[in-house]
Enzyme design. Sequence first.
Site, PDB file in Angstrom:
ATOM      1  N   ASN A  32       1.095  -1.274  -0.114  1.00 11.13           N
ATOM      2  CA  ASN A  32      -0.173  -0.067  -0.048  1.00 11.13           C
ATOM      3  C   ASN A  32       0.787   1.215   0.015  1.00 11.13           C
ATOM      4  O   ASN A  32       0.573   2.085  -0.663  1.00 11.13           O
ATOM      5  CB  ASN A  32      -0.918  -0.081   1.234  1.00 11.13           C
ATOM      6  CG  ASN A  32      -2.082  -0.862   0.907  1.00 11.13           C
ATOM      7  OD1 ASN A  32      -3.175  -0.411   0.055  1.00 11.13           O
ATOM      8  ND2 ASN A  32      -2.228  -2.131   1.496  1.00 11.13           N
ATOM      9  N   HIS A  67      -7.690  -0.988   6.121  1.00  8.01           N
ATOM     10  CA  HIS A  67      -8.007  -2.272   6.692  1.00  8.01           C
ATOM     11  C   HIS A  67      -8.694  -3.364   5.686  1.00  8.01           C
ATOM     12  O   HIS A  67      -9.600  -2.848   5.007  1.00  8.01           O
ATOM     13  CB  HIS A  67      -9.007  -2.171   7.795  1.00  8.01           C
ATOM     14  CG  HIS A  67      -9.467  -3.395   8.609  1.00  8.01           C
ATOM     15  ND1 HIS A  67      -8.411  -4.124   9.447  1.00  8.01           N
ATOM     16  CD2 HIS A  67     -10.457  -4.271   8.451  1.00  8.01           C
ATOM     17  CE1 HIS A  67      -8.846  -4.968   9.927  1.00  8.01           C
ATOM     18  NE2 HIS A  67     -10.164  -5.369   9.348  1.00  8.01           N
TER      19      HIS A  67
HETATM   20  C1  GRF Z   1      -2.987  -4.773   4.221  1.00 13.26           C
HETATM   21  O1  GRF Z   1      -3.818  -5.765   3.769  1.00 13.26           O
HETATM   22  C2  GRF Z   1      -3.562  -3.565   4.886  1.00 13.26           C
HETATM   23  O2  GRF Z   1      -5.117  -3.714   4.674  1.00 13.26           O
HETATM   24  C3  GRF Z   1      -3.456  -4.083   6.422  1.00 13.26           C
HETATM   25  O3  GRF Z   1      -2.186  -4.742   6.413  1.00 13.26           O
HETATM   26  C4  GRF Z   1      -1.871  -5.107   5.108  1.00 13.26           C
HETATM   27  C5  GRF Z   1      -0.480  -4.408   4.705  1.00 13.26           C
HETATM   28  O4  GRF Z   1      -0.186  -4.885   3.540  1.00 13.26           O
HETATM   29  N1  GRF Z   1      -3.531  -3.163   7.268  1.00 13.26           N
HETATM   30  P1  GRF Z   1       1.050  -3.913   2.692  1.00 13.26           P
HETATM   31  O5  GRF Z   1       2.251  -3.993   3.610  1.00 13.26           O
HETATM   32  O6  GRF Z   1       0.555  -2.504   2.393  1.00 13.26           O
HETATM   33  O7  GRF Z   1       1.413  -4.846   1.637  1.00 13.26           O
END
Ligand code: GRF
Length: 224
Positions: A25, A119
């Site tokens: 993300n 989330h």
């Molecule tokens: C994602 O699924 C987000 O929704 C959750 O933790 C995960 C993080 O994934 N809070 P990344 O580190 O962004 O790949």
Amino acid sequence: MTATGAASAAARKAVAILISGRGSNMAALIDAAAAAGYPARIALVISNRANAEGLAEARAKGIATAVIESKGRDRAAFDAELDARLKQDGIEIVCLAGFMRLLTPGFVQGWQGRMINIHPSLLPAFKGLDVHRRVVEAGAKITGCTVHFVVPEMDDGPIIAQAAVPVPDGATPDDVAAAVLAQEHVIYPAALRWLAEGKLAVSGNSVTMRGAGSAEGALISPRP
Ligand code: GRF
């Protein structure tokens, strides 16, 4: 850079992304913010774990990084250091992106309205960890992801945007995770854009977005 370009660059909101792991993300936000006209710039990535994979990717993308190790540390002391660093760097908006550490109510209140999280469920369903396994075990037919303002309660707070995805028959938690993650990478940059543009208004639990178009139709799973 032209005078106009310099002015608009200065007006872009300075954002810090807080991570603990993979950072997909984070990467989606960095890539979105690199586009011309995006109203925010990613000024800093902070991890509470020195071995977070996302740190190398942030550096490779030319973003300043910092590690504030949280292991074994008192929550208040950690949050105070984090807060000081964010202020020192002139950060205006904080994006939590897989940041696996509870923040103290005082810290959260200090950033209220300026700190958002993603989330991997359709909140308020499936708060907490191990979401996709629980979604599959519950037999849910539709799941998704949520971007919300951060409040002291975990996985709570006014909802900015959600995306829904079907859970097909036989889908594994990994299948669901992949489908949801693809949508996370769409709605998180969109939500940050709206926040940075000052388009969001919060009233109680409700967030309204100025100029928002309503989504149409329905996601029905399985298809009738
Ligand atoms: C994602 O699924 C987000 O929704 C959750 O933790 C995960 C993080 O994934 N809070 P990344 O580190 O962004 O790949």
